[in-house]
Design a protein around this motif. Structure first.
Motif, PDB file in Angstrom:
ATOM      1  N   ASP A  80      43.798  33.715  26.840  1.00 55.66           N
ATOM      2  CA  ASP A  80      43.735  34.747  26.160  1.00 55.66           C
ATOM      3  C   ASP A  80      42.772  35.462  26.986  1.00 55.66           C
ATOM      4  O   ASP A  80      41.708  35.541  27.195  1.00 55.66           O
ATOM      5  CB  ASP A  80      43.322  34.782  24.690  1.00 55.66           C
ATOM      6  N   VAL A  81      43.546  36.574  27.617  1.00 53.87           N
ATOM      7  CA  VAL A  81      42.652  37.404  28.647  1.00 53.87           C
ATOM      8  C   VAL A  81      42.712  38.701  28.111  1.00 53.87           C
ATOM      9  O   VAL A  81      43.739  39.235  27.598  1.00 53.87           O
ATOM     10  CB  VAL A  81      43.435  37.338  29.966  1.00 53.87           C
ATOM     11  N   THR A  82      41.804  39.432  28.523  1.00 53.72           N
ATOM     12  CA  THR A  82      41.522  41.018  28.151  1.00 53.72           C
ATOM     13  C   THR A  82      40.944  41.413  29.172  1.00 53.72           C
ATOM     14  O   THR A  82      39.744  40.990  29.560  1.00 53.72           O
ATOM     15  CB  THR A  82      40.576  41.086  26.908  1.00 53.72           C
ATOM     16  N   ASN A  83      41.279  42.487  29.686  1.00 56.77           N
ATOM     17  CA  ASN A  83      40.919  43.272  30.952  1.00 56.77           C
ATOM     18  C   ASN A  83      40.653  42.403  32.233  1.00 56.77           C
ATOM     19  O   ASN A  83      39.718  42.658  32.778  1.00 56.77           O
ATOM     20  CB  ASN A  83      40.050  44.218  30.627  1.00 56.77           C
ATOM     21  N   VAL A  84      41.658  41.340  32.564  1.00 52.30           N
ATOM     22  CA  VAL A  84      41.091  40.454  33.599  1.00 52.30           C
ATOM     23  C   VAL A  84      42.621  40.511  34.626  1.00 52.30           C
ATOM     24  O   VAL A  84      43.546  40.419  33.905  1.00 52.30           O
ATOM     25  CB  VAL A  84      40.751  39.147  33.096  1.00 52.30           C
ATOM     26  N   ALA A  85      42.349  40.621  35.690  1.00 59.49           N
ATOM     27  CA  ALA A  85      43.369  40.717  36.623  1.00 59.49           C
ATOM     28  C   ALA A  85      44.262  39.292  36.620  1.00 59.49           C
ATOM     29  O   ALA A  85      45.327  39.031  36.624  1.00 59.49           O
ATOM     30  CB  ALA A  85      43.364  41.066  38.031  1.00 59.49           C
ATOM     31  N   SER A  86      43.417  38.259  36.618  1.00 65.92           N
ATOM     32  CA  SER A  86      43.923  36.972  36.734  1.00 65.92           C
ATOM     33  C   SER A  86      43.093  35.889  36.225  1.00 65.92           C
ATOM     34  O   SER A  86      41.654  36.172  36.638  1.00 65.92           O
ATOM     35  CB  SER A  86      44.608  36.560  38.277  1.00 65.92           C
ATOM     36  N   VAL A  87      43.450  34.728  36.106  1.00 64.40           N
ATOM     37  CA  VAL A  87      42.262  33.498  35.876  1.00 64.40           C
ATOM     38  C   VAL A  87      42.931  32.316  36.433  1.00 64.40           C
ATOM     39  O   VAL A  87      44.376  32.086  35.999  1.00 64.40           O
ATOM     40  CB  VAL A  87      41.896  33.395  34.363  1.00 64.40           C
TER      41      VAL A  87
END
Length: 92
Positions: A80-87
């Motif tokens: 679950d990503v918030t304000n992240v370009a990639s993980v």
């Protein structure tokens, strides 16, 4: 200790990154200029939170190597990503 091949998976939005039991051994996060977070869950979007990483309000790349055998996920790895370009997670 049994050696396993380390693989990687990358996400830019919420979703299942690894669809099997595994251990996450490292994480690479590309942030944006807005503070955010990466939450890794075991068992889908409603699963157990295994790790939360808060990110600063700066567009950079950060990595985290996890000690010992890493973090065990018994079902799958959901992000679950918030304000992240990639993980990217490194697992095995």
């Amino acid at each position: 200790m049994m050696q396993t091949d380390v693989k990687s998976a990358t996400a830019t939005a919420d979703g299942t990154m690894v669809d099997q039991p595994t251990r996450v051994k490292g994480i690479l996060i590309t942030t944006t200029s807005t503070a955010g977070s990466v939450v890794l869950k075991d068992g889908g979007s409603g699963g157990t939170t295994r790790m939360t990483l808060n990110t600063p309000a700066v567009a950079e790349m950060f990595n985290a190597l996890l000690p010992a055998e890493g973090v065990r996920f018994t079902t799958d790895v959901y992000v679950d990503v918030t304000n992240v370009a990639s993980v990217t997670v490194f697992y095995g």
